[in-house]
Design a protein around this motif. Structure first.
Motif, PDB file in Angstrom:
ATOM      1  N   ASP A 153      13.614  42.887  66.702  1.00 23.82           N
ATOM      2  CA  ASP A 153      14.984  42.728  67.230  1.00 23.82           C
ATOM      3  C   ASP A 153      14.967  41.418  68.003  1.00 23.82           C
ATOM      4  OD1 ASP A 153      17.248  44.840  69.218  1.00 23.82           O
ATOM      5  OD2 ASP A 153      17.447  42.791  68.471  1.00 23.82           O
TER       6      ASP A 153
ATOM      7  N   ARG B 225      22.068  37.680  66.191  1.00 22.03           N
ATOM      8  CA  ARG B 225      21.090  38.696  66.565  1.00 22.03           C
ATOM      9  C   ARG B 225      20.746  39.536  65.347  1.00 22.03           C
ATOM     10  NH1 ARG B 225      21.399  43.301  71.429  1.00 22.03           N
ATOM     11  NH2 ARG B 225      19.451  44.330  70.848  1.00 22.03           N
TER      12      ARG B 225
ATOM     13  N   LYS C 287      19.120  42.837  64.654  1.00 21.92           N
ATOM     14  CA  LYS C 287      18.640  44.079  65.261  1.00 21.92           C
ATOM     15  C   LYS C 287      17.583  44.749  64.405  1.00 21.92           C
ATOM     16  CE  LYS C 287      22.658  45.068  68.123  1.00 21.92           C
ATOM     17  NZ  LYS C 287      23.723  46.037  68.461  1.00 21.92           N
TER      18      LYS C 287
ATOM     19  N   SER D 268      14.931  40.350  71.671  1.00 20.40           N
ATOM     20  CA  SER D 268      16.110  41.101  72.112  1.00 20.40           C
ATOM     21  C   SER D 268      15.874  42.608  72.193  1.00 20.40           C
ATOM     22  CB  SER D 268      17.276  40.802  71.160  1.00 20.40           C
ATOM     23  OG  SER D 268      17.642  39.437  71.233  1.00 20.40           O
ATOM     24  N   ARG D 269      14.628  43.041  72.142  1.00 18.71           N
ATOM     25  CA  ARG D 269      14.355  44.482  72.100  1.00 18.71           C
ATOM     26  C   ARG D 269      14.858  45.220  73.332  1.00 18.71           C
ATOM     27  NH1 ARG D 269       8.119  44.313  70.537  1.00 18.71           N
ATOM     28  NH2 ARG D 269       8.277  42.494  71.909  1.00 18.71           N
ATOM     29  N   LEU D 270      14.942  44.556  74.459  1.00 18.07           N
ATOM     30  CA  LEU D 270      15.433  45.206  75.679  1.00 18.07           C
ATOM     31  C   LEU D 270      16.840  44.748  76.036  1.00 18.07           C
ATOM     32  CD1 LEU D 270      12.220  45.063  77.896  1.00 18.07           C
ATOM     33  CD2 LEU D 270      13.012  46.903  76.402  1.00 18.07           C
ATOM     34  N   GLN D 271      17.505  44.129  75.097  1.00 12.10           N
ATOM     35  CA  GLN D 271      18.822  43.566  75.349  1.00 12.10           C
ATOM     36  C   GLN D 271      19.893  44.493  74.804  1.00 12.10           C
ATOM     37  OE1 GLN D 271      19.440  39.915  73.227  1.00 12.10           O
ATOM     38  NE2 GLN D 271      21.614  39.807  73.721  1.00 12.10           N
ATOM     39  N   SER D 272      20.967  44.647  75.561  1.00 15.51           N
ATOM     40  CA  SER D 272      22.099  45.412  75.071  1.00 15.51           C
ATOM     41  C   SER D 272      23.208  44.452  74.656  1.00 15.51           C
ATOM     42  CB  SER D 272      22.603  46.374  76.149  1.00 15.51           C
ATOM     43  OG  SER D 272      23.031  45.650  77.283  1.00 15.51           O
ATOM     44  N   GLY D 273      24.077  44.907  73.763  1.00 19.87           N
ATOM     45  CA  GLY D 273      25.222  44.105  73.384  1.00 19.87           C
ATOM     46  C   GLY D 273      24.906  42.996  72.411  1.00 19.87           C
ATOM     47  N   ARG D 274      25.810  42.067  72.321  1.00 19.88           N
ATOM     48  CA  ARG D 274      25.683  40.987  71.354  1.00 19.88           C
ATOM     49  C   ARG D 274      24.645  39.964  71.815  1.00 19.88           C
ATOM     50  NH1 ARG D 274      27.439  36.598  73.719  1.00 19.88           N
ATOM     51  NH2 ARG D 274      29.251  36.570  75.141  1.00 19.88           N
TER      52      ARG D 274
ATOM     53  N   SER E 176      23.128  36.423  73.127  1.00 20.55           N
ATOM     54  CA  SER E 176      23.498  35.644  74.303  1.00 20.55           C
ATOM     55  C   SER E 176      23.391  34.151  74.007  1.00 20.55           C
ATOM     56  CB  SER E 176      22.562  36.002  75.461  1.00 20.55           C
ATOM     57  OG  SER E 176      22.663  35.048  76.501  1.00 20.55           O
TER      58      SER E 176
END
Length: 133
Positions: free
Chosen positions: A31, A52, A54, A106-112, A114
C-alpha cells in the motif's frame, strides 16, 4: 534499496504536452503512494498530484490533483514496468519547474493519497520541464 528514476522532462512551447515517467523499485510494501511535486526557481517544492495503490502492483490507483493542474495533468501507471506517468497537457508558463516523484509507504495512512512533501520518504532526482512562448 528504494529507487525512483524520473525521465521525460524537456523544453516545450506553451500549450504543448509532455509525459513524465517515474520508475520505482526496491520496496515490497503493498500500500503505497507516488506523489508528483515540482519546484520552480525561488519557490518551495509543491505537490501537484498523487496516486495511491492500496493493493500494490501499480494498478487500480486512486488519484488526486491540485486545482491548478486539474483537467490538464493525468497520472497513470504501468503495472508491468512499475512505472507511474504524469501526462501534462496544455502546459502553461507557470508549469516551468523541476518535477520530482516521491514514494510514501501508505499502510498506516487513511483516506486518499497526500501531496504534502514531508510525508514522502524517498525521492527521485528530478527532471526539468521548461515551458516557453
Amino acid at each position: 534499496e528504494v529507487q525512483l528514476v524520473e525521465s521525460g522532462g524537456d523544453a516545450v512551447q506553451i500549450w504543448g504536452s509532455l509525459r513524465l515517467s517515474c520508475a520505482a523499485s526496491g520496496f515490497t510494501f503493498d500500500d503505497y503512494s507516488i506523489g508528483w511535486f515540482r519546484q520552480a526557481p525561488g519557490k518551495e517544492r509543491e505537490g501537484v498530484s498523487c496516486i495511491r495503490f492500496k493493493g500494490g502492483s501499480f494498478s487500480d490507483g486512486e488519484t488526486y490533483y491540485v486545482d491548478s493542474v486539474k483537467g490538464r495533468f493525468t497520472v497513470s501507471s504501468d503495472k508491468a514496468k512499475n512505472t507511474v506517468y504524469l501526462q501534462m497537457n496544455n502546459l502553461k508558463l507557470e508549469d516551468t519547474a523541476v518535477y520530482y516523484c516521491a514514494l510514501r509507504d501508505s499502510r498506516l495512512q487513511s483516506g486518499r493519497c497526500s501531496i504534502h512533501r514531508f510525508e514522502y520518504s524517498n525521492w527521485g532526482q528530478g527532471t526539468q520541464v521548461t515551458v516557453s512562448l
